[in-house]
Design an enzyme around this catalytic site. Structure first.
Site, PDB file in Angstrom:
ATOM      1  N   CYS A 162       0.800  -1.226   0.000  1.00 38.82           N
ATOM      2  CA  CYS A 162       0.000   0.000   0.000  1.00 38.82           C
ATOM      3  C   CYS A 162       0.833   1.277   0.000  1.00 38.82           C
ATOM      4  O   CYS A 162       0.280   2.372   0.107  1.00 38.82           O
ATOM      5  CB  CYS A 162      -0.955  -0.019   1.192  1.00 38.82           C
ATOM      6  SG  CYS A 162      -2.130  -1.390   1.108  1.00 38.82           S
ATOM      7  N   HIS A 299      -1.710   8.290   6.500  1.00 33.60           N
ATOM      8  CA  HIS A 299      -1.995   6.988   5.880  1.00 33.60           C
ATOM      9  C   HIS A 299      -3.260   6.394   6.480  1.00 33.60           C
ATOM     10  O   HIS A 299      -4.041   5.754   5.777  1.00 33.60           O
ATOM     11  CB  HIS A 299      -0.813   6.040   6.094  1.00 33.60           C
ATOM     12  CG  HIS A 299      -1.056   4.657   5.593  1.00 33.60           C
ATOM     13  ND1 HIS A 299      -1.110   4.352   4.242  1.00 33.60           N
ATOM     14  CD2 HIS A 299      -1.287   3.476   6.245  1.00 33.60           C
ATOM     15  CE1 HIS A 299      -1.346   3.055   4.091  1.00 33.60           C
ATOM     16  NE2 HIS A 299      -1.459   2.504   5.282  1.00 33.60           N
ATOM     17  N   LYS A 329      -8.823   8.814   3.470  1.00 33.97           N
ATOM     18  CA  LYS A 329      -9.399   7.470   3.394  1.00 33.97           C
ATOM     19  C   LYS A 329     -10.748   7.396   4.104  1.00 33.97           C
ATOM     20  O   LYS A 329     -11.505   6.449   3.896  1.00 33.97           O
ATOM     21  CB  LYS A 329      -8.441   6.436   3.992  1.00 33.97           C
ATOM     22  CG  LYS A 329      -7.178   6.198   3.171  1.00 33.97           C
ATOM     23  CD  LYS A 329      -6.332   5.093   3.785  1.00 33.97           C
ATOM     24  CE  LYS A 329      -5.077   4.825   2.984  1.00 33.97           C
ATOM     25  NZ  LYS A 329      -4.052   5.872   3.161  1.00 33.97           N
ATOM     26  N   HIS A 334      -9.630   2.622   1.582  1.00 32.75           N
ATOM     27  CA  HIS A 334      -8.200   2.395   1.340  1.00 32.75           C
ATOM     28  C   HIS A 334      -7.979   1.966  -0.103  1.00 32.75           C
ATOM     29  O   HIS A 334      -8.335   0.855  -0.496  1.00 32.75           O
ATOM     30  CB  HIS A 334      -7.687   1.321   2.311  1.00 32.75           C
ATOM     31  CG  HIS A 334      -6.203   1.188   2.296  1.00 32.75           C
ATOM     32  ND1 HIS A 334      -5.377   2.008   1.567  1.00 32.75           N
ATOM     33  CD2 HIS A 334      -5.377   0.306   2.932  1.00 32.75           C
ATOM     34  CE1 HIS A 334      -4.125   1.652   1.751  1.00 32.75           C
ATOM     35  NE2 HIS A 334      -4.102   0.625   2.570  1.00 32.75           N
ATOM     36  N   PHE A 391       2.069   3.675   4.049  1.00 31.45           N
ATOM     37  CA  PHE A 391       2.727   2.509   4.639  1.00 31.45           C
ATOM     38  C   PHE A 391       2.123   1.239   4.054  1.00 31.45           C
ATOM     39  O   PHE A 391       0.983   1.249   3.566  1.00 31.45           O
ATOM     40  CB  PHE A 391       2.556   2.508   6.158  1.00 31.45           C
ATOM     41  CG  PHE A 391       2.794   3.849   6.814  1.00 31.45           C
ATOM     42  CD1 PHE A 391       3.876   4.641   6.446  1.00 31.45           C
ATOM     43  CD2 PHE A 391       1.929   4.328   7.782  1.00 31.45           C
ATOM     44  CE1 PHE A 391       4.093   5.880   7.036  1.00 31.45           C
ATOM     45  CE2 PHE A 391       2.135   5.564   8.387  1.00 31.45           C
ATOM     46  CZ  PHE A 391       3.219   6.341   8.019  1.00 31.45           C
ATOM     47  N   PHE A 393       2.153  -3.474   3.915  1.00 31.95           N
ATOM     48  CA  PHE A 393       2.545  -4.776   4.442  1.00 31.95           C
ATOM     49  C   PHE A 393       4.045  -5.002   4.192  1.00 31.95           C
ATOM     50  O   PHE A 393       4.600  -4.561   3.181  1.00 31.95           O
ATOM     51  CB  PHE A 393       1.751  -5.894   3.776  1.00 31.95           C
ATOM     52  CG  PHE A 393       0.357  -6.072   4.334  1.00 31.95           C
ATOM     53  CD1 PHE A 393      -0.042  -5.468   5.509  1.00 31.95           C
ATOM     54  CD2 PHE A 393      -0.561  -6.874   3.673  1.00 31.95           C
ATOM     55  CE1 PHE A 393      -1.324  -5.644   6.024  1.00 31.95           C
ATOM     56  CE2 PHE A 393      -1.839  -7.066   4.171  1.00 31.95           C
ATOM     57  CZ  PHE A 393      -2.219  -6.448   5.345  1.00 31.95           C
TER      58      PHE A 393
END
Length: 405
Positions: A162, A299, A329, A334, A391, A393
């Site tokens: 992401c 984020h 968001k 997202h 940010f 995974f």
């Protein structure tokens, strides 16, 4: 080292399919989240999603070109066309200059599933079609854009979960700054379909507030219960300051800092230290102080742990200046692979129209988030410098700083 500016932007998202529509949605605090019955039927725990109209590119692209386009490439193509148009770049310019293309993308689930289902049913790989392989590769967006627009510069896809879209802008910035490219089309794209998000839903990270879709995404709110997936396409045309001035192009903003880091810990649970390092690096590279940042586009995806740790990180970096903070968001959900690019577009719209979009659905922030200067209602105020966080995974972090000229 050269200065790097943005002269064109494009957007195709659940809150608007062009800059004007998106500007209105951002200012009004309008959500693009809906309930999708097909996801519930498919076995999803949560049927919430952002959605966009299916593009019709028959007038713009030949059948031979379209056969290689999956949904993510379609979204990216529309956003890129908008960015080129705003930058005053036509096909003759693209033909005579070396233009690079860097896009963030991390999946092509629908195209892969379509090909596999066809093979399973017919027992014949030749029936997949000539465009099947080009649709199913992670680099599908950049390979399609570079071919259709006849781009001759740097050409690759950035796959960083992401943070993909944000890292694409950061890399474009570095290439131009160092004189390796004069022009780079950067952005991010995210497919929207039941195949792309099934495994995410299985992790239990999605909001289940299905009775009130527009209120489901609530970053920083103490009662948030998860994120809402979304997608689309976002694009930015970046070039050297010297080139923009020589062309007489309108400069939307100057990229002055790119910070990056890796958490080096859990594969999916974010921490505080990694994001804080990325933000500090971006501010230091921009050669400014934290107090010069007027606005932070967080984020914050609306997950309990993620929002809390980002709030701690933002407070650590900006505790003495306390800039405005919101997460777009809350309206878009997202947008995953495209989010880092689309949120730069959203923030540039605010920068160029002197307002700060609200963090909607924020009733009572949690203890850590309450320390931030969170924007609950639209603020009519000039922004000179903003920082955008992304940010992903694996602990990948990106922070971009952009200022008005």
């Amino acid at each position: 080292m050269r200065r790097v500016v943005i002269t064109g932007m494009g957007i195709y998202s659940c809150i608007g399919v062009n800059v004007e529509e998106v500007k209105e949605s951002l200012y009004q605090g309008k959500s693009g989240i809906v309930y999708d019955p097909a996801r519930k039927e498919f076995g999803y725990r949560s049927a919430l999603t952002g959605t966009v109209p299916k593009p019709d590119l028959k007038k713009e692209l030949s059948r031979r070109q379209r056969v290689s386009f999956g949904a993510e490439s379609e979204y990216a193509y529309i956003a890129s066309t908008q960015a080129f148009n705003q930058a005053g770049v036509d096909q003759e310019f693209l033909d005579t200059k070396e233009i690079g293309v860097l896009f963030g993308n991390d999946s092509t689930a629908a195209s892969v599933m379509s090909a596999i289902d066809k093979i399973r049913e017919k027992k014949d790989t030749t029936l997949v079609g000539s465009g099947g392989v080009f649709k199913s590769m992670n680099s599908t967006v950049t390979m399609n854009l570079s071919t259709v627009f006849k781009l001759k510069g740097i050409n690759f896809t950035i796959s960083a979960a992401c943070a993909s879209g944000s890292h694409s802008i950061g890399m474009g910035y570095l290439l131009i700054k160092q004189g390796l490219q004069d022009y780079v089309l950067c952005g991010g794209a995210q497919e929207i379909n039941k195949y792309a998000f099934g495994s995410f839903d299985g992790l239990g990270v999605f909001s289940v507030n299905e009775d009130n879709p527009v209120e489901a995404s609530k970053p920083f709110d103490a009662k948030r219960d998860g994120l809402v997936p979304s997608g689309g396409g976002a694009a930015l045309f970046m070039e050297s300051y010297e080139s923009a001035v020589k062309r007489g192009a309108t400069i939307l903003g100057e990229v002055i800092g790119y910070g990056f880091s890796s958490n080096g810990e859990h594969i999916s649970t974010p921490n505080q230290e990694g994001p804080a390092r990325a933000m500090k690096r971006a501010v230091e590279q921009a050669n400014i102080s934290p107090g010069d940042i007027d606005y932070v586009n967080a984020h914050a995806t609306s997950t309990p742990i993620g929002d809390r740790n980002e709030a701690k990180a933002i407070h650590e970096v900006f505790r003495n200046s306390n800039p405005y903070v919101s997460s777009t968001k809350s309206m878009t959900g997202h947008e995953c692979w495209m989010a880092g690019a689309s949120e730069i577009v959203y923030s540039l719209i605010m920068l160029n129209n002197s307002f700060i979009a609200p963090n909607i659905n924020l009733d009572v922030p949690d203890e850590d988030s309450a320390k931030l200067n969170l924007v609950k209602e639209t603020v009519d105020e000039k922004i000179d410098v903003f920082l955008s966080n992304s940010f992903g995974f694996g602990g990948t972090n990106s922070a971009i700083v952009i200022k008005k000229i």
